[in-house]
Design a protein around this motif. Structure first.
Motif, mmCIF file in Angstrom:
data_model
loop_
_atom_site.group_PDB
_atom_site.id
_atom_site.type_symbol
_atom_site.label_atom_id
_atom_site.label_comp_id
_atom_site.label_asym_id
_atom_site.label_seq_id
_atom_site.Cartn_x
_atom_site.Cartn_y
_atom_site.Cartn_z
ATOM 1 N N ASN A 1 42.669 -35.853 46.127
ATOM 2 C CA ASN A 1 42.260 -34.858 47.111
ATOM 3 C C ASN A 1 42.773 -33.469 46.715
ATOM 4 O O ASN A 1 42.494 -32.493 47.375
ATOM 5 C CB ASN A 1 42.768 -35.248 48.499
ATOM 6 N N GLN A 2 43.541 -33.401 45.632
ATOM 7 C CA GLN A 2 44.058 -32.125 45.157
ATOM 8 C C GLN A 2 42.960 -31.332 44.465
ATOM 9 O O GLN A 2 41.975 -31.895 43.987
ATOM 10 C CB GLN A 2 45.201 -32.344 44.168
ATOM 11 N N GLN A 3 43.162 -30.025 44.419
ATOM 12 C CA GLN A 3 42.249 -29.150 43.696
ATOM 13 C C GLN A 3 43.055 -28.202 42.819
ATOM 14 O O GLN A 3 44.192 -27.857 43.132
ATOM 15 C CB GLN A 3 41.381 -28.350 44.660
ATOM 16 N N VAL A 4 42.435 -27.803 41.738
ATOM 17 C CA VAL A 4 43.027 -26.840 40.830
ATOM 18 C C VAL A 4 41.980 -25.769 40.540
ATOM 19 O O VAL A 4 40.777 -26.051 40.519
ATOM 20 C CB VAL A 4 43.532 -27.508 39.531
ATOM 21 N N GLN A 5 42.458 -24.551 40.367
ATOM 22 C CA GLN A 5 41.556 -23.446 40.048
ATOM 23 C C GLN A 5 42.012 -22.805 38.751
ATOM 24 O O GLN A 5 43.211 -22.702 38.487
ATOM 25 C CB GLN A 5 41.538 -22.424 41.181
ATOM 26 N N LEU A 6 41.054 -22.388 37.971
ATOM 27 C CA LEU A 6 41.324 -21.664 36.744
ATOM 28 C C LEU A 6 40.755 -20.265 36.908
ATOM 29 O O LEU A 6 39.589 -20.103 37.292
ATOM 30 C CB LEU A 6 40.645 -22.326 35.542
ATOM 31 N N ASN A 7 41.575 -19.283 36.648
ATOM 32 C CA ASN A 7 41.140 -17.895 36.630
ATOM 33 C C ASN A 7 41.283 -17.460 35.172
ATOM 34 O O ASN A 7 42.409 -17.341 34.678
ATOM 35 C CB ASN A 7 42.010 -17.054 37.563
ATOM 36 N N ILE A 8 40.163 -17.267 34.495
ATOM 37 C CA ILE A 8 40.188 -16.994 33.057
ATOM 38 C C ILE A 8 39.571 -15.629 32.799
ATOM 39 O O ILE A 8 38.435 -15.367 33.204
ATOM 40 C CB ILE A 8 39.428 -18.078 32.268
ATOM 41 N N ARG A 9 40.326 -14.791 32.118
ATOM 42 C CA ARG A 9 39.847 -13.455 31.742
ATOM 43 C C ARG A 9 39.561 -13.458 30.251
ATOM 44 O O ARG A 9 40.403 -13.859 29.447
ATOM 45 C CB ARG A 9 40.883 -12.391 32.066
ATOM 46 N N PHE A 10 38.372 -13.023 29.907
ATOM 47 C CA PHE A 10 37.954 -12.894 28.519
ATOM 48 C C PHE A 10 37.733 -11.422 28.197
ATOM 49 O O PHE A 10 37.117 -10.712 28.991
ATOM 50 C CB PHE A 10 36.620 -13.608 28.277
ATOM 51 N N LYS A 11 38.202 -10.997 27.049
ATOM 52 C CA LYS A 11 37.893 -9.670 26.542
ATOM 53 C C LYS A 11 36.935 -9.860 25.369
ATOM 54 O O LYS A 11 37.325 -10.401 24.334
ATOM 55 C CB LYS A 11 39.143 -8.922 26.099
ATOM 56 N N ALA A 12 35.694 -9.459 25.579
ATOM 57 C CA ALA A 12 34.672 -9.620 24.544
ATOM 58 C C ALA A 12 34.877 -8.609 23.427
ATOM 59 O O ALA A 12 35.374 -7.500 23.650
ATOM 60 C CB ALA A 12 33.278 -9.451 25.150
ATOM 61 N N LYS A 13 34.479 -8.990 22.225
ATOM 62 C CA LYS A 13 34.471 -8.045 21.110
ATOM 63 C C LYS A 13 33.433 -6.966 21.412
ATOM 64 O O LYS A 13 32.426 -7.231 22.103
ATOM 65 C CB LYS A 13 34.131 -8.762 19.805
ATOM 66 N N PRO A 14 33.648 -5.765 20.903
ATOM 67 C CA PRO A 14 32.676 -4.685 21.146
ATOM 68 C C PRO A 14 31.261 -5.114 20.752
ATOM 69 O O PRO A 14 31.042 -5.671 19.672
ATOM 70 C CB PRO A 14 33.190 -3.544 20.255
ATOM 71 N N GLY A 15 30.332 -4.909 21.670
ATOM 72 C CA GLY A 15 28.936 -5.255 21.428
ATOM 73 C C GLY A 15 28.601 -6.728 21.558
ATOM 74 O O GLY A 15 27.452 -7.125 21.333
ATOM 75 N N LYS A 16 29.553 -7.563 21.938
ATOM 76 C CA LYS A 16 29.337 -9.018 21.995
ATOM 77 C C LYS A 16 29.351 -9.579 23.416
ATOM 78 O O LYS A 16 29.207 -10.778 23.604
ATOM 79 C CB LYS A 16 30.412 -9.748 21.170
ATOM 80 N N LYS A 17 29.509 -8.727 24.413
ATOM 81 C CA LYS A 17 29.671 -9.223 25.779
ATOM 82 C C LYS A 17 28.475 -10.048 26.250
ATOM 83 O O LYS A 17 28.650 -11.129 26.811
ATOM 84 C CB LYS A 17 29.913 -8.064 26.743
ATOM 85 N N GLU A 18 27.274 -9.577 26.035
ATOM 86 C CA GLU A 18 26.104 -10.313 26.529
ATOM 87 C C GLU A 18 25.880 -11.599 25.753
ATOM 88 O O GLU A 18 25.470 -12.613 26.330
ATOM 89 C CB GLU A 18 24.865 -9.419 26.536
ATOM 90 N N GLU A 19 26.173 -11.601 24.468
ATOM 91 C CA GLU A 19 26.079 -12.835 23.684
ATOM 92 C C GLU A 19 27.116 -13.844 24.182
ATOM 93 O O GLU A 19 26.820 -15.035 24.336
ATOM 94 C CB GLU A 19 26.302 -12.519 22.205
ATOM 95 N N PHE A 20 28.329 -13.357 24.460
ATOM 96 C CA PHE A 20 29.354 -14.240 25.019
ATOM 97 C C PHE A 20 28.933 -14.765 26.386
ATOM 98 O O PHE A 20 29.097 -15.943 26.693
ATOM 99 C CB PHE A 20 30.704 -13.532 25.115
ATOM 100 N N ARG A 21 28.377 -13.885 27.219
ATOM 101 C CA ARG A 21 27.939 -14.304 28.554
ATOM 102 C C ARG A 21 26.945 -15.469 28.446
ATOM 103 O O ARG A 21 27.019 -16.431 29.207
ATOM 104 C CB ARG A 21 27.306 -13.132 29.302
ATOM 105 N N LYS A 22 26.019 -15.410 27.517
ATOM 106 C CA LYS A 22 25.047 -16.498 27.329
ATOM 107 C C LYS A 22 25.757 -17.804 26.979
ATOM 108 O O LYS A 22 25.404 -18.865 27.498
ATOM 109 C CB LYS A 22 24.023 -16.113 26.266
#
Length: 109
Positions: free
Chosen positions: A3-24
């Motif tokens: 009945n327990q839950q865990v949450q992950l809060n993950i921050r990613f720093k994309a390489k310049p110009g790669k954010k949308e490719e990473f998002r996909k």
């Protein structure tokens, strides 16, 4: 199942110009993991002050130990992890346990 839950809060720093490719790649991972029995929800956000950053907030049934033992080892995660070197500069993970919630019913807090 716990009945327990865990949450992950993950921050990613994309390489310049790669954010949308990473998002996909990230969205593809979420599509895979969202069919897992322990999966509850995932929210992806852009940081308005850090334009290269994406943050994902995941909620799972179980504990950090059960997530690492059961979810992190999935084959589709290995493929995803293999793409990260070309797409991100950094990733930081915070493990959270919900203790209160207002406005939604995602957790059992």
């Amino acid at each position: 199942m716990s009945n327990q839950q865990v949450q992950l809060n993950i921050r990613f720093k994309a390489k310049p110009g790669k954010k949308e490719e990473f998002r996909k790649e990230l969205y593809s991972l979420i599509e895979e993991m969202s069919s897992e029995k322990a999966f509850i929800s995932a929210i992806v956000s852009d940081d308005l002050d850090q334009p290269d950053d994406l943050i994902i907030y995941e909620t799972w049934q179980g504990t950090r130990d059960s997530w690492l033992a059961e979810e992190f080892i999935k084959p589709y995660r290995k493929n995803y992890e293999g793409t990260l070197g070309d797409l991100i500069v950094d990733r930081s993970v915070s493990w959270l346990q919900p203790k209160g919630e207002w406005g939604s019913h995602i957790t059992n807090a």
